[in-house]
Design an enzyme around this catalytic site. Structure first.
Site, short mmCIF file in Angstrom:
data_model
loop_
_atom_site.label_atom_id
_atom_site.label_comp_id
_atom_site.label_asym_id
_atom_site.label_seq_id
_atom_site.Cartn_x
_atom_site.Cartn_y
_atom_site.Cartn_z
N CYS A 196 -1.56 -2.38 0.42
CA CYS A 196 -1.62 -1.10 -0.28
C CYS A 196 -0.21 -0.54 -0.41
O CYS A 196 0.52 -0.47 0.58
CB CYS A 196 -2.52 -0.16 0.52
SG CYS A 196 -2.32 1.58 0.14
N GLU A 197 0.16 -0.17 -1.61
CA GLU A 197 1.54 0.33 -1.80
C GLU A 197 1.75 1.71 -1.19
O GLU A 197 2.88 2.14 -1.01
CB GLU A 197 1.90 0.35 -3.28
CG GLU A 197 1.24 1.40 -4.11
CD GLU A 197 1.68 1.36 -5.56
OE1 GLU A 197 1.67 2.43 -6.18
OE2 GLU A 197 2.03 0.29 -6.08
N HIS A 198 0.67 2.40 -0.82
CA HIS A 198 0.82 3.74 -0.24
C HIS A 198 1.02 3.72 1.27
O HIS A 198 1.67 4.60 1.82
CB HIS A 198 -0.41 4.59 -0.58
CG HIS A 198 -0.65 4.68 -2.05
ND1 HIS A 198 -1.83 4.30 -2.64
CD2 HIS A 198 0.16 5.05 -3.05
CE1 HIS A 198 -1.75 4.46 -3.94
NE2 HIS A 198 -0.55 4.92 -4.23
N HIS A 199 0.45 2.72 1.97
CA HIS A 199 0.53 2.66 3.42
C HIS A 199 1.09 1.35 3.94
O HIS A 199 1.32 1.20 5.13
CB HIS A 199 -0.86 2.88 4.05
CG HIS A 199 -1.50 4.15 3.63
ND1 HIS A 199 -2.42 4.22 2.59
CD2 HIS A 199 -1.33 5.42 4.07
CE1 HIS A 199 -2.80 5.47 2.43
NE2 HIS A 199 -2.16 6.22 3.31
N HIS A 250 -10.12 -2.12 2.13
CA HIS A 250 -8.77 -1.58 2.30
C HIS A 250 -8.62 -1.04 3.72
O HIS A 250 -9.30 -0.07 4.09
CB HIS A 250 -8.52 -0.46 1.29
CG HIS A 250 -8.45 -0.96 -0.12
ND1 HIS A 250 -7.27 -1.01 -0.81
CD2 HIS A 250 -9.41 -1.45 -0.94
CE1 HIS A 250 -7.50 -1.50 -2.02
NE2 HIS A 250 -8.80 -1.78 -2.11
N CYS A 283 -6.30 0.62 4.90
CA CYS A 283 -5.78 2.00 4.90
C CYS A 283 -6.93 3.00 4.90
O CYS A 283 -6.75 4.16 5.26
CB CYS A 283 -4.84 2.25 3.72
SG CYS A 283 -5.60 2.02 2.10
#
Length: 192
Positions: free
Chosen positions: A81-84, A150, A152
């Site tokens: 995940c590019e956010h976490h 996911h 995250c």
């Protein structure tokens, strides 16, 4: 035949040092048994997750004029995940309606892996795979469905263990013709 590769190189020494500093900043004691090599393992692990392997796009003339759906189900997918920067893991179902050329079947998995090996969001990954196949193979239709868990969302935050996210992108005939669309979705098994 076209060779597809990602030229971004990893500096494992710098990544290992950064991992060491990151873990120390989080209070992880690295001089305990079993943790001394963790920064190096962490750097190698993320390098593997984030580096696409080159592959050769292999297509063949569709001499027999095959015009039915070709579908590969349950292709393993793993990305971060590019956010976490936490992993998401699942399967892709990728299909196409051949045009003038047919694709070497292993390339469906290679294309999915190519786009998954970078920080991603599942929605973009699904669309990138479909768009790439549509552009490079020029089929009459392309369908991509990805189902993934996911971490995250399952290991942190809401901790919704076992939840899966499903995304789809349909192009050409698989988007425009309701019967073709339904056949693709039925064969993927996403209606379970």
């Amino acid at each position: 035949m076209q060779v597809v590769s990602d030229t971004a190189g990893a500096d494992l020494g710098a990544a290992e040092q950064a991992a060491r500093e990151f873990l120390l900043a989080l209070g992880v004691v690295l001089d305990e048994d079993g943790l001394e090599e963790t920064p190096a393992r962490m750097a190698r692990g993320y390098a593997e997750l984030l580096t696409a392997r080159p592959f050769r796009l292999t297509t063949f003339p569709n001499d027999e004029g095959y015009d039915e759906l070709v579908l590969a189900r349950d292709i393993p997918i793993r990305s971060v995940c590019e956010h976490h920067l936490l992993p998401f893991v699942g399967v892709a179902h990728i299909g196409y309606l051949p045009g003038e050329r047919i694709l070497g079947l292993s390339k469906l998995a290679r294309v999915a892996e190519h786009f998954a090996r970078r920080p991603q969001v599942q929605e973009r990954l699904t669309k990138q795979v479909a768009d790439w196949l549509g552009h490079h193979v020029r089929p009459h239709g392309v369908g991509v469905v990805i189902e993934a868990e996911h971490t995250c969302m399952t290991l942190r935050g809401v901790q919704a263990t076992g939840s899966r996210t499903i995304t789809s992108t349909l192009l050409g005939t698989l988007r425009q013709d309701p019967a073709s669309r339904q056949e693709f979705l039925d064969l993927t098994g996403v209606h379970r």
